[in-house]
Design a protein around this motif. Structure first.
Motif, short mmCIF file in Angstrom:
data_model
loop_
_atom_site.label_atom_id
_atom_site.label_comp_id
_atom_site.label_asym_id
_atom_site.label_seq_id
_atom_site.Cartn_x
_atom_site.Cartn_y
_atom_site.Cartn_z
N ARG A 265 28.12 50.48 48.36
CA ARG A 265 27.81 51.68 47.49
C ARG A 265 28.96 51.41 46.48
NH1 ARG A 265 29.42 56.58 51.11
NH2 ARG A 265 26.99 56.08 51.74
N LYS A 266 30.18 51.15 46.69
CA LYS A 266 31.10 50.82 45.71
C LYS A 266 30.86 50.18 44.55
CE LYS A 266 34.98 52.25 48.56
NZ LYS A 266 36.36 51.99 48.83
N HIS A 267 30.06 48.90 44.80
CA HIS A 267 29.76 48.05 43.78
C HIS A 267 28.72 48.87 42.76
CE1 HIS A 267 31.55 44.84 46.48
NE2 HIS A 267 32.06 44.40 45.25
N ILE A 268 27.79 49.37 43.36
CA ILE A 268 26.78 50.39 42.52
C ILE A 268 27.55 51.14 41.75
CG2 ILE A 268 24.87 51.61 42.89
CD1 ILE A 268 23.83 50.07 45.07
N ILE B 116 38.24 48.17 35.74
CA ILE B 116 37.10 48.33 36.94
C ILE B 116 36.60 46.91 37.25
CG2 ILE B 116 34.75 49.03 36.75
CD1 ILE B 116 35.39 51.51 35.09
N GLN B 117 36.48 45.91 36.04
CA GLN B 117 36.00 44.78 36.40
C GLN B 117 37.08 43.97 37.74
OE1 GLN B 117 32.99 43.37 35.54
NE2 GLN B 117 32.31 45.21 34.57
N MET B 118 38.18 44.00 37.37
CA MET B 118 39.19 43.56 38.33
C MET B 118 39.27 44.10 39.65
SD MET B 118 41.90 41.99 35.68
CE MET B 118 42.52 40.91 36.82
N SER B 119 39.19 45.27 39.69
CA SER B 119 39.47 45.89 41.08
C SER B 119 38.31 45.74 41.76
CB SER B 119 39.94 47.42 40.79
OG SER B 119 38.85 48.31 40.08
N PHE B 120 37.17 46.27 41.29
CA PHE B 120 35.98 46.13 42.32
C PHE B 120 35.17 44.88 42.11
CE2 PHE B 120 36.59 50.88 41.03
CZ PHE B 120 36.33 51.26 42.21
N TRP B 121 35.11 44.13 40.99
CA TRP B 121 33.99 42.85 41.11
C TRP B 121 34.99 41.71 41.65
CZ3 TRP B 121 29.47 43.81 41.49
CH2 TRP B 121 28.67 44.96 41.03
N HIS C 66 37.96 41.97 43.34
CA HIS C 66 38.57 42.56 44.46
C HIS C 66 40.14 42.33 44.40
CE1 HIS C 66 34.85 42.92 46.41
NE2 HIS C 66 34.61 41.66 46.06
N MET C 67 40.85 42.65 43.07
CA MET C 67 42.19 42.47 42.86
C MET C 67 42.90 43.76 43.59
SD MET C 67 43.04 39.92 41.28
CE MET C 67 42.58 38.46 40.51
N LYS C 68 42.10 44.60 44.13
CA LYS C 68 42.88 45.72 44.74
C LYS C 68 42.94 45.48 46.11
CE LYS C 68 38.44 48.12 45.87
NZ LYS C 68 37.73 46.86 46.10
N ASP C 69 42.41 44.65 46.80
CA ASP C 69 42.68 44.18 48.02
C ASP C 69 44.08 43.45 48.27
OD1 ASP C 69 40.23 45.18 48.42
OD2 ASP C 69 39.15 43.23 48.39
N ARG C 70 44.43 43.56 49.58
CA ARG C 70 45.86 42.91 49.76
C ARG C 70 45.69 41.09 49.64
NH1 ARG C 70 47.94 44.68 55.35
NH2 ARG C 70 50.07 44.78 54.52
N GLY C 71 46.71 40.49 49.48
CA GLY C 71 46.85 39.22 49.45
C GLY C 71 46.49 38.60 48.14
N HIS C 72 46.41 39.38 46.96
CA HIS C 72 46.03 39.05 45.64
C HIS C 72 47.21 38.89 44.74
CE1 HIS C 72 42.02 39.65 47.23
NE2 HIS C 72 41.57 38.55 46.45
N ILE C 73 48.38 38.97 45.15
CA ILE C 73 49.55 39.17 44.15
C ILE C 73 49.85 37.89 43.28
CG2 ILE C 73 51.37 38.24 45.84
CD1 ILE C 73 51.70 41.36 43.68
N PHE C 74 49.36 36.76 43.70
CA PHE C 74 49.52 35.68 42.78
C PHE C 74 48.79 35.61 41.67
CE2 PHE C 74 51.76 33.69 46.65
CZ PHE C 74 53.24 33.62 46.06
N PRO C 75 47.44 35.84 42.02
CA PRO C 75 46.43 36.12 40.57
C PRO C 75 46.79 37.23 39.71
CG PRO C 75 45.25 35.70 42.75
CD PRO C 75 46.64 35.89 43.26
#
Length: 105
Positions: free
Chosen positions: A21-24, A65-70, A72-81
């Motif tokens: 749903r979120k991807h769509i 939008i691209q970075m947060s949803f596609w 997954h930079m909004k998820d935990r554990g992505h601080i280094f990228p």
């Protein structure tokens, strides 16, 4: 193998699947942003300075939008990228600003 999965589930380490749903919604929003940007340029009767500023704003929104949803930079554990991307943006802006000053002198 099921023992490993059950142990991870008990500790709350199982990855939560978001579903399509979120991807769509993100895909439709990206398409709408692209159509709006194309329509602004195709109109032709709008001030060019406003169009440039508007296109940069739309591009930044599209990147978010691209970075947060596609990606997954909004998820935990992505601080280094995220830190790496921000450092890359800083370096690129510094290079562009220095190149402009060099060209003006």
């Amino acid at each position: 193998m099921s023992n490993q999965h059950s142990a991870a589930e008990e500790q709350g380490q199982r990855h939560k699947h978001e579903g399509p749903r979120k991807h769509i919604v993100a895909f439709i929003f990206s398409i709408l942003l692209t159509i709006i940007a194309f329509a602004m340029v195709a109109a032709g009767e709008i001030n060019t300075t406003f169009i440039y500023i508007f296109l940069v704003f739309m591009a930044l929104l599209q990147v978010f939008i691209q970075m947060s949803f596609w990606m997954h930079m909004k998820d935990r554990g992505h601080i280094f990228p995220i830190v790496g991307i921000l450092m890359g943006v800083f370096v690129v802006f510094t290079i562009v600003i220095m190149a402009e000053y060099w060209a003006w002198w």
